[in-house]
Design a protein around this motif. Structure first.
Motif, PDB file in Angstrom:
ATOM      1  N   TYR A 184       0.841  -1.200   0.000  1.00 34.06           N
ATOM      2  CA  TYR A 184       0.000   0.000   0.000  1.00 34.06           C
ATOM      3  C   TYR A 184       0.879   1.254   0.000  1.00 34.06           C
ATOM      4  N   ALA A 202       0.825   4.144  -2.559  1.00 34.83           N
ATOM      5  CA  ALA A 202       0.419   5.445  -2.023  1.00 34.83           C
ATOM      6  C   ALA A 202       1.432   6.524  -2.355  1.00 34.83           C
ATOM      7  N   GLU A 203       2.707   6.184  -2.273  1.00 33.76           N
ATOM      8  CA  GLU A 203       3.759   7.165  -2.564  1.00 33.76           C
ATOM      9  C   GLU A 203       3.750   7.602  -4.015  1.00 33.76           C
ATOM     10  N   ALA A 235      -4.772   7.012  -4.814  1.00 30.86           N
ATOM     11  CA  ALA A 235      -5.646   7.516  -3.754  1.00 30.86           C
ATOM     12  C   ALA A 235      -6.217   6.395  -2.885  1.00 30.86           C
ATOM     13  N   GLN A 242      -3.687   5.149  -0.567  1.00 30.08           N
ATOM     14  CA  GLN A 242      -3.489   6.128   0.504  1.00 30.08           C
ATOM     15  C   GLN A 242      -4.563   5.977   1.581  1.00 30.08           C
ATOM     16  N   TRP A 285      -2.014  10.458   5.289  1.00 29.20           N
ATOM     17  CA  TRP A 285      -2.411   9.741   4.073  1.00 29.20           C
ATOM     18  C   TRP A 285      -3.852  10.044   3.681  1.00 29.20           C
ATOM     19  N   TYR A 286      -4.733  10.200   4.659  1.00 22.45           N
ATOM     20  CA  TYR A 286      -6.103  10.603   4.317  1.00 22.45           C
ATOM     21  C   TYR A 286      -6.092  11.957   3.606  1.00 22.45           C
ATOM     22  N   LYS A 328      -3.695  13.290   1.838  1.00 21.05           N
ATOM     23  CA  LYS A 328      -3.154  13.134   0.493  1.00 21.05           C
ATOM     24  C   LYS A 328      -4.254  12.717  -0.487  1.00 21.05           C
ATOM     25  N   ALA A 329      -5.062  11.735  -0.080  1.00 22.36           N
ATOM     26  CA  ALA A 329      -6.143  11.263  -0.956  1.00 22.36           C
ATOM     27  C   ALA A 329      -7.259  12.288  -1.047  1.00 22.36           C
TER      28      ALA A 329
END
Length: 524
Positions: free
Chosen positions: A204, A208-209, A213, A216, A239-240, A242-243
């Protein structure tokens, strides 16, 4: 009546449930044109409602007519065992037909099955062939390039590490979508892959990186719940966000939850409302329910029951069980609408039929009391059983109470009651632990066993249950099921007495009157 609840208290029961539901399979990220065949869209509607039988019927008819999308989804259902027995050979058959017509995700999934040797002999050469077909269409999730090379059609891997399973070798190139799919397999124990949160977290993270989404979101979920990694709300929030900044409604809803609850960020109801609104306006039903509850409670926004109802109806139109449950509460309590127990029961039934535990339990209570429905003890038992089978300890304990109580029209069944008490007690529910202890102590529905009674009283007493504390004191006082110990007896009497238990106060008073050394030592 069971449907009377304070709306402010209901928020916390719902919001984390919403956060748990977004481990999304690879195919859900794809977008397809509207089918020229009505059956395709009907199949999709049924699938999204978990009506796999209807979806299978609609898509199979189209697949047999040569529709590549229907062939792809039919293969997916055979691969997953949805609506049909899991059958990798059938999955290969339908993926191959779809892939031959140029469907890129069918080509990738067919390549995956050749890589894994599922439903077909392991064949890296054919796996690469189908991956390349997808890549040639510009579908960058196909794992060709850095990690896999092909010369004259011969597929080989650059990495000869035999400890890595074939699927992981195929995922070695940094293609986010396939990494996300692999992480889902490891998270959900898919296709015979053992569950491995640690490995899922790594895949993940790689996806994610690269800006994926959904990866992330799932990475944020793992940090939120401490799965494969120590719980870390700061990382979850990162991370939330970012998405969410990519416009993902699921992430925006989770951002609202984090801000509303002050998890690694300053608690801010107004900002939570903003996040919920962003997601709700995109049609996310969980966010619509959360926004409705904020309006109902007046948290971060002026209280407005009309707006609360507006958003609940929006979510209910998407068959969201939480929305249906809260609409039942609003009709049952007359919040923003005229009180109508009949409509309340209808909404509870809709939610309960989708497996909503609290709705099933509340509906069962309504059948007992005859509010909003005709009194019907059999239906009450049915809905309480539904709630209990879903693992709700309160409902399990209540079900056991019905089975031993007088006057409810339910045949007594002490053995069944013991089973329900045990289910709830093993979940740590103190009332059930006390009830189970009582049954063991008196030998009702089970062989009399004072030691077992003391065991269950102890567990409930340690959670602060006054009846358990008092009864455990009695057992230590008499040496019943435990070695006699007046010090322990006085200790538990005192705990119950301090909470106002009259019997414990009396027993403790007797020990004081007799000048018991146990009381003297307890005071010291």
């Amino acid at each position: 009546m069971g449907c009377r609840f304070n709306i402010k208290q209901r928020f916390n029961d719902h919001h984390f449930i919403i956060m748990r539901h977004y481990l999304i399979p690879l195919f859900a990220t794809a977008v397809f044109s509207v089918s020229a065949h009505a059956g395709f869209s009907e199949g999709m509607t049924a699938y999204n409602k978990n009506d796999f039988t209807t979806a299978l019927t609609e898509w199979k008819a189209l697949a047999e007519q040569g529709d590549p999308r229907a062939q792809y989804y039919l293969a997916w259902m055979y691969e997953r065992g949805e609506g049909v027995s899991q059958d990798y050979a059938q999955a290969v058959r339908w993926y191959r037909q779809s892939a031959a017509q140029g469907h890129p995700i069918a080509q990738i999934n067919l390549g995956n099955l050749y890589t894994l040797g599922q439903g077909v002999s392991h064949n890296q050469k054919l796996a690469v062939y189908w991956y390349r077909k997808a890549a040639d269409q510009g579908y960058t999730s196909a794992p060709v390039g850095q990690g896999i090379r092909y010369d004259n059609g011969e597929g080989t891997t650059q990495d000869d590490d035999q400890e890595l399973p074939p699927y992981r070798k195929a995922a070695e190139p940094d293609y986010a979508a396939l990494q996300f799919s692999l992480a889902n397999l490891l998270y959900n124990k898919g296709q015979g892959v053992p569950q491995d949160y640690g490995q899922a977290l790594q895949w993940y993270a790689r996806a994610a990186e690269q800006g994926h989404a959904l990866a992330q979101i799932n990475l944020g979920n793992m940090y939120t719940y401490g799965q494969g990694v120590p719980q870390n709300y700061r990382q979850a929030l990162y991370w939330y966000r970012k998405a969410a900044e990519q416009g993902n409604a699921y992430a925006q809803n989770n951002m609202g939850n984090m801000v509303k609850n002050g998890l690694s960020v300053k608690q801010d109801y107004a900002q939570a409302v903003q996040w919920y609104r962003k997601a709700a306006e995109q049609g996310d039903p969980g966010a619509q329910v959360n926004l409705a509850l904020m309006y109902a409670a007046g948290d971060g926004v002026k209280q407005d029951l009309d707006q609360a109802l507006h958003w609940l109806f929006k979510a209910a139109d998407q068959n969201d069980a939480g929305a249906e449950y809260h609409l039942g509460l609003m009709y049952g309590n007359g919040e923003g609408v005229l009180q109508d127990n009949g409509r309340a029961a209808d909404w509870f039934r809709k939610a309960a039929e989708q497996g909503h535990t609290l709705a099933a339990h509340t509906l069962g209570n309504m059948y007992i009391s005859g509010e909003g429905v005709e009194r019907d003890v059999e239906k009450a038992v049915y809905w309480h059983r539904k709630a209990g089978y879903q693992g709700d300890a309160y409902a399990e304990n209540h079900m056991a109470n019905l089975l031993i109580a007088q006057g409810h029209g339910v045949p007594k069944d002490y053995a069944q009651a013991i089973q329900w008490y045990r289910k709830a007690a093993e979940q740590g529910y103190p009332s059930a632990q006390v009830n189970l202890a009582n049954m063991y102590r008196r030998g009702i529905g089970v062989k009399q066993d004072a030691a077992q009674a003391a065991h269950w009283y102890q567990l409930a007493a340690e959670q602060g249950d006054t009846n358990a504390q008092y009864n455990l004191g009695l057992m230590y006082h008499a040496g019943e099921g435990v070695k006699q110990d007046l010090m322990q007896a006085a200790r538990w009497y005192k705990k119950a007495a301090e909470q106002g238990h009259a019997g414990a106060q009396y027993k403790l008073g007797l020990l004081y009157t007799k000048g018991s050394t146990a009381v003297t030592m307890l005071n010291q």
